[in-house]
Design an enzyme around this catalytic site. Structure first.
Site, PDB file in Angstrom:
ATOM      1  N   ARG A  73      -5.454   6.538  -7.086  1.00 54.47           N
ATOM      2  CA  ARG A  73      -5.218   7.975  -6.942  1.00 54.47           C
ATOM      3  C   ARG A  73      -5.271   8.655  -8.306  1.00 54.47           C
ATOM      4  O   ARG A  73      -5.880   9.730  -8.469  1.00 54.47           O
ATOM      5  CB  ARG A  73      -3.872   8.201  -6.258  1.00 54.47           C
ATOM      6  CG  ARG A  73      -3.816   7.605  -4.853  1.00 54.47           C
ATOM      7  CD  ARG A  73      -2.399   7.466  -4.319  1.00 54.47           C
ATOM      8  NE  ARG A  73      -1.779   8.772  -4.097  1.00 54.47           N
ATOM      9  CZ  ARG A  73      -0.522   8.910  -3.674  1.00 54.47           C
ATOM     10  NH1 ARG A  73       0.236   7.834  -3.459  1.00 54.47           N
ATOM     11  NH2 ARG A  73      -0.028  10.118  -3.490  1.00 54.47           N
ATOM     12  N   LEU A 125       0.851  -1.183   0.000  1.00 54.30           N
ATOM     13  CA  LEU A 125       0.000   0.000   0.000  1.00 54.30           C
ATOM     14  C   LEU A 125       0.887   1.232   0.000  1.00 54.30           C
ATOM     15  O   LEU A 125       1.969   1.230   0.586  1.00 54.30           O
ATOM     16  CB  LEU A 125      -0.905   0.034   1.241  1.00 54.30           C
ATOM     17  CG  LEU A 125      -1.967  -1.067   1.372  1.00 54.30           C
ATOM     18  CD1 LEU A 125      -2.702  -0.922   2.704  1.00 54.30           C
ATOM     19  CD2 LEU A 125      -2.955  -1.030   0.212  1.00 54.30           C
ATOM     20  N   ASP A 126       0.423   2.300  -0.641  1.00 55.94           N
ATOM     21  CA  ASP A 126       1.135   3.569  -0.600  1.00 55.94           C
ATOM     22  C   ASP A 126       1.236   4.062   0.845  1.00 55.94           C
ATOM     23  O   ASP A 126       0.410   3.712   1.698  1.00 55.94           O
ATOM     24  CB  ASP A 126       0.392   4.630  -1.422  1.00 55.94           C
ATOM     25  CG  ASP A 126       0.428   4.346  -2.917  1.00 55.94           C
ATOM     26  OD1 ASP A 126       1.272   3.540  -3.346  1.00 55.94           O
ATOM     27  OD2 ASP A 126      -0.400   4.938  -3.635  1.00 55.94           O
ATOM     28  N   LYS A 127       2.202   4.918   1.083  1.00 57.31           N
ATOM     29  CA  LYS A 127       2.415   5.447   2.426  1.00 57.31           C
ATOM     30  C   LYS A 127       1.151   6.092   2.989  1.00 57.31           C
ATOM     31  O   LYS A 127       0.792   5.885   4.150  1.00 57.31           O
ATOM     32  CB  LYS A 127       3.561   6.461   2.419  1.00 57.31           C
ATOM     33  CG  LYS A 127       3.887   7.034   3.791  1.00 57.31           C
ATOM     34  CD  LYS A 127       5.104   7.944   3.738  1.00 57.31           C
ATOM     35  CE  LYS A 127       5.434   8.495   5.125  1.00 57.31           C
ATOM     36  NZ  LYS A 127       6.649   9.340   5.120  1.00 57.31           N
TER      37      LYS A 127
END
Length: 225
Positions: A150, A51-53
């Site tokens: 996103r 997962l992205d930060k």
């Protein structure tokens, strides 16, 4: 930083907090992978997705190389259903449907969606008005491209709240959450759900009420691709 949601003989599922990087950040601290290994007191842990930060929510770690390879096959064959929640304060160009297109690198580590479909990122979504000027998105990615969701929401003029990289309105966090997972592993069906528990807007009663209605997001009327 994270909470263990489920323990299986072969894998674990954790709920990651927002603003935690997957890998170590040097002097900025340990990443999720290291933190989970430390908590379990083991080095025998294998990441099967990331997962992205800024993104919170569910993530799987395999306890053996064999298990990791099996999950790798499940992901490659799109046999793991993933569902995300997001919030935006910008009106989308469409309220539900399909977002599909190739992704190309843009500036400063960002990506952009193209009109071509050679190796496209594919996402489906529904959205709901939950508060004045705030819309809740339920997203189902069918591919696993970097920054896919996103970029997808930015492409329909609804960048995620708090997502500075894609022109999202500044907020207390990036409002993207890995909400639910569903898959079959060695003949057994698994379903995992974790409501977002961080972020002022995620905790608003109107948002919580709408999330409660979709606690099993696979029951929404997703059109077949």
């Amino acid at each position: 930083m994270f909470k263990i949601i489920a323990q299986h003989d072969d894998f674990i599922v954790v709920n990651k907090a927002p603003d935690v990087n997957f890998h170590d950040e040097g002097e900025h601290g340990s990443g999720l992978f290291s933190l989970v290994k430390t908590a379990l007191k083991t080095d025998d842990l294998y990441p099967v997705h990331r997962l992205d930060k800024m993104t919170s929510g569910l993530i799987i770690f395999a306890k053996s190389l064999s298990c990791a390879q099996q999950f790798g096959s499940l992901f490659e064959q799109h046999d793991i259903e993933k569902y995300y929640l997001a919030l935006s304060d910008k009106k989308p160009t469409k309220k539900q449907g399909l977002i599909k297109g190739d992704m190309s690198k843009s500036r400063r580590g960002s990506w952009k969606l193209l009109r071509s479909h050679k190796n496209p990122a594919i996402s489906q979504f529904f959205s709901f008005n939950v508060m004045p000027k705030v819309r809740l998105f339920v997203l189902k990615p069918h591919t696993g491209k970097t920054h896919q969701l996103r970029v997808a929401l930015n492409s329909i003029s609804s960048p995620i709240l708090g997502d500075k990289q894609y022109a999202g309105t500044p907020s207390d966090r990036g409002y993207l959450h890995a909400f639910a997972l569903r898959f079959t592993y060695q003949g057994e069906r698994f379903e995992f759900i974790a409501k977002p528990n961080e972020g002022e807007l995620f905790q608003q009663p109107q948002v919580q009420e709408e999330i409660t209605k979709i606690l099993k997001p696979w029951q929404l009327n997703w059109p077949k691709l």
